[in-house]
Design an enzyme around this catalytic site. Sequence first.
Site, PDB file in Angstrom:
ATOM      1  N   LYS A   1       0.839  -1.210   0.000  1.00 17.84           N
ATOM      2  CA  LYS A   1       0.000   0.000   0.000  1.00 17.84           C
ATOM      3  C   LYS A   1       0.873   1.259   0.000  1.00 17.84           C
ATOM      4  CE  LYS A   1      -1.729   1.828   3.988  1.00 17.84           C
ATOM      5  NZ  LYS A   1      -1.542   3.274   4.190  1.00 17.84           N
ATOM      6  N   ASN A   2       1.858   1.321   0.891  1.00 23.44           N
ATOM      7  CA  ASN A   2       2.592   2.573   1.061  1.00 23.44           C
ATOM      8  C   ASN A   2       3.601   2.843  -0.052  1.00 23.44           C
ATOM      9  OD1 ASN A   2       1.039   3.116   3.235  1.00 23.44           O
ATOM     10  ND2 ASN A   2       2.561   2.527   4.765  1.00 23.44           N
TER      11      ASN A   2
ATOM     12  N   ASP B   1       3.847   0.512  12.069  1.00 22.66           N
ATOM     13  CA  ASP B   1       2.582   0.034  11.469  1.00 22.66           C
ATOM     14  C   ASP B   1       2.279  -1.414  11.836  1.00 22.66           C
ATOM     15  OD1 ASP B   1       2.945   1.919   8.372  1.00 22.66           O
ATOM     16  OD2 ASP B   1       2.381   2.487  10.416  1.00 22.66           O
TER      17      ASP B   1
ATOM     18  N   ARG C   1      -0.316  14.911  12.678  1.00 18.12           N
ATOM     19  CA  ARG C   1       0.476  14.352  11.579  1.00 18.12           C
ATOM     20  C   ARG C   1       0.903  15.509  10.695  1.00 18.12           C
ATOM     21  NH1 ARG C   1      -1.860   8.808   9.301  1.00 18.12           N
ATOM     22  NH2 ARG C   1       0.251   8.751   8.471  1.00 18.12           N
TER      23      ARG C   1
ATOM     24  N   ARG D   1      -9.198   0.262   3.734  1.00 16.71           N
ATOM     25  CA  ARG D   1      -8.270   1.222   3.114  1.00 16.71           C
ATOM     26  C   ARG D   1      -6.951   0.557   2.780  1.00 16.71           C
ATOM     27  NH1 ARG D   1      -6.617   5.304   6.771  1.00 16.71           N
ATOM     28  NH2 ARG D   1      -5.150   5.598   5.077  1.00 16.71           N
TER      29      ARG D   1
ATOM     30  N   CYS E   1      -5.134   8.165   8.514  1.00 16.30           N
ATOM     31  CA  CYS E   1      -5.330   7.620   9.865  1.00 16.30           C
ATOM     32  C   CYS E   1      -5.137   8.698  10.924  1.00 16.30           C
ATOM     33  CB  CYS E   1      -4.317   6.514  10.134  1.00 16.30           C
ATOM     34  SG  CYS E   1      -4.673   5.026   9.265  1.00 16.30           S
TER      35      CYS E   1
HETATM   36  C1  EPZ Z   1       4.009   6.959   6.567  1.00 12.64           C
HETATM   37  O1  EPZ Z   1       3.301   8.039   7.144  1.00 12.64           O
HETATM   38  C2  EPZ Z   1       3.005   5.826   6.473  1.00 12.64           C
HETATM   39  N1  EPZ Z   1       1.901   6.238   5.606  1.00 12.64           N
HETATM   40  C3  EPZ Z   1       2.477   5.479   7.862  1.00 12.64           C
HETATM   41  O2  EPZ Z   1       1.692   4.301   7.695  1.00 12.64           O
HETATM   42  C4  EPZ Z   1       3.651   5.123   8.781  1.00 12.64           C
HETATM   43  O3  EPZ Z   1       3.164   4.965  10.092  1.00 12.64           O
HETATM   44  C5  EPZ Z   1       4.706   6.222   8.753  1.00 12.64           C
HETATM   45  O4  EPZ Z   1       5.094   6.525   7.400  1.00 12.64           O
HETATM   46  C6  EPZ Z   1       5.964   5.814   9.519  1.00 12.64           C
HETATM   47  O5  EPZ Z   1       6.511   4.661   8.936  1.00 12.64           O
HETATM   48  C7  EPZ Z   1       2.086   6.198   4.268  1.00 12.64           C
HETATM   49  O6  EPZ Z   1       3.140   5.832   3.781  1.00 12.64           O
HETATM   50  C8  EPZ Z   1       0.906   6.616   3.426  1.00 12.64           C
HETATM   51  P1  EPZ Z   1       6.326  10.055   8.654  1.00 12.64           P
HETATM   52  P2  EPZ Z   1       3.988   9.520   7.145  1.00 12.64           P
HETATM   53  O7  EPZ Z   1       6.387  11.326   7.879  1.00 12.64           O
HETATM   54  O8  EPZ Z   1       4.797   9.673   5.939  1.00 12.64           O
HETATM   55  C9  EPZ Z   1       6.948  13.302  12.043  1.00 12.64           C
HETATM   56  C10 EPZ Z   1      -0.190   2.961   7.700  1.00 12.64           C
HETATM   57  O9  EPZ Z   1      -0.680   2.364   8.663  1.00 12.64           O
HETATM   58  N2  EPZ Z   1       6.832  14.272  10.940  1.00 12.64           N
HETATM   59  O10 EPZ Z   1       7.383   9.026   8.457  1.00 12.64           O
HETATM   60  O11 EPZ Z   1       2.903  10.481   7.427  1.00 12.64           O
HETATM   61  C11 EPZ Z   1       5.615  12.630  12.352  1.00 12.64           C
HETATM   62  O12 EPZ Z   1       4.840  13.413  13.255  1.00 12.64           O
HETATM   63  C12 EPZ Z   1       0.270   4.388   7.887  1.00 12.64           C
HETATM   64  O13 EPZ Z   1       0.017   2.459   6.569  1.00 12.64           O
HETATM   65  C13 EPZ Z   1       7.101  15.607  11.196  1.00 12.64           C
HETATM   66  O14 EPZ Z   1       7.414  15.993  12.321  1.00 12.64           O
HETATM   67  O15 EPZ Z   1       4.913   9.380   8.431  1.00 12.64           O
HETATM   68  C14 EPZ Z   1       6.052  11.323  12.956  1.00 12.64           C
HETATM   69  O16 EPZ Z   1       6.345  11.522  14.334  1.00 12.64           O
HETATM   70  C15 EPZ Z   1      -0.136   4.968   9.224  1.00 12.64           C
HETATM   71  N3  EPZ Z   1       7.000  16.500  10.166  1.00 12.64           N
HETATM   72  C16 EPZ Z   1       7.365  10.998  12.221  1.00 12.64           C
HETATM   73  O17 EPZ Z   1       7.786  12.232  11.622  1.00 12.64           O
HETATM   74  C17 EPZ Z   1       6.658  16.115   8.897  1.00 12.64           C
HETATM   75  O18 EPZ Z   1       6.607  16.984   8.004  1.00 12.64           O
HETATM   76  C18 EPZ Z   1       7.223   9.962  11.121  1.00 12.64           C
HETATM   77  O19 EPZ Z   1       6.238  10.437  10.230  1.00 12.64           O
HETATM   78  C19 EPZ Z   1       6.378  14.751   8.661  1.00 12.64           C
HETATM   79  C20 EPZ Z   1       6.479  13.842   9.697  1.00 12.64           C
END
Ligand code: EPZ
Length: 429
Positions: free
Chosen positions: A23-24, A309, A124, A401, A118
């Site tokens: 998916k991702n 995840d 987020r 989803r 989510c």
């Molecule tokens: C991706 O989300 C995945 N979603 C999430 O999977 C997954 O939990 C996450 O990566 C971590 O592996 C998709 O790929 C669509 P991040 P993403 O940016 O990209 C902070 C699922 O279940 N952050 O890696 O949104 C954030 O708050 C979903 O499939 C900032 O501070 O996650 C978090 O603490 C749920 N500023 C950390 O980084 C930003 O601009 C990791 O977030 C972006 C993120």
Amino acid sequence: MSKKIMIQGGKPLNGEINISGAKNAAVAIIPAAILVDGVCRLENIPNIVDVMVQLDIVKGMGAGVRFLDPTTVEIDATHIGTDDPPYELMRKLRASYYLMGALLSRYNKAEVAMPGGCNFGGVRPIDLHIKGFEALGAVTSIKEGGFVCVEAENGLEGKTIFLDVVSVGATMNIMLAATLAKGTTTIENAAKEPHIVDLANFLNAMGADICGAGTDVIKIHGVEKLHGGTYSIIPDQIEAGTYMAAVAATGGSLTLTNIIPKHLECISTKLIEMGADVEYTDDTVRVTRTGPLHKCNIKTLPYPGFPTDMQPQMAIPLCLADGASVITEGVWDSRFRYVDELRKMGADVHVDGKVAVFNGVPKLMGAPVTAYDLRAGAAMIIAGLAAHGETVISDTRHIERGYDDIVGKLQSVGAQIEYVEMPDEGEQA
Ligand code: EPZ
């Protein structure tokens, strides 16, 4: 009335499940097709709602979208436009933010609705995405109605960008924006997840010049344009892990086909600690659990650490293990909303911020529960499969989803699980 998932639990899982595309990876590669001045053929596409929404979004922007078979789709972005993206569709999923990087890269302009996706309790943010776009020369603003606008009148110029937080989305979005920029962009402290590598491999297959994906330094040498081609999406690490956790919780033996062992190492290591047996071949894994479940501690971290995840799913066997297990959520501010639902099933859990302590109990009891988000919903299914008695799960839309035919796949390995139409709480039957 609404659609729910009903499970008669307490039965071991035995048999074979084929894992679908990731998916991702798919939700990033579909927007990436916008960069291609031609036809992309994507194979191993998972049949899940988030992918269908992404395809509807690019279709709504003028791309040609044609399924050749249930898992192969052709996207022709030759005549795609930036005006009037389908904003209501964009709000449905967080991954719509990849359209920012893709549209900015191809048209030097993007206006995207703030992402949905989510909501497992914390914020987020997308500040790192914006930081990356601005470093490349874009000007960003937030417009009324929750739209993010990014524009680079003079085009994008490659730069070195340090991500102070390891972010999957920011890494992928900056990669997209840098692909057609002038000069070289270096992303420092980049995320290393398998889907990051998959996006880079897809872009390179279409003529991009990206190296280092999978390490914490990714270099993107901007190119003039991308050509069409064919690409097969990697298997879903988290879907596979979900079924591995399920058979650990229920007992039995599952063989998963179409997997990449390297992507599952962190998950199988923990399952072995819990008392399961794990055997790999090049593209399959068999997980067997016949003895007692042992306690173990898990801390979620960016890849190659234990994936966040998989955190809710792994909590279920720990609810049934001998002793106290500790899960520390190292990626998100909070991701334990699902624990309230587990307590309805008899779980003994104490949550304090980013740490949850699971004191093993002899058994879980079936109950009516809610799927708060995608992975929490998967955890509710696993809990229902392991519990004694009947479990009914509401809000199954979250599960659809991200899981391709999870009910059908579980039925094929002995689970008594089905969709039912039932009155909602407080409604007369
Ligand atoms: C991706 O989300 C995945 N979603 C999430 O999977 C997954 O939990 C996450 O990566 C971590 O592996 C998709 O790929 C669509 P991040 P993403 O940016 O990209 C902070 C699922 O279940 N952050 O890696 O949104 C954030 O708050 C979903 O499939 C900032 O501070 O996650 C978090 O603490 C749920 N500023 C950390 O980084 C930003 O601009 C990791 O977030 C972006 C993120």
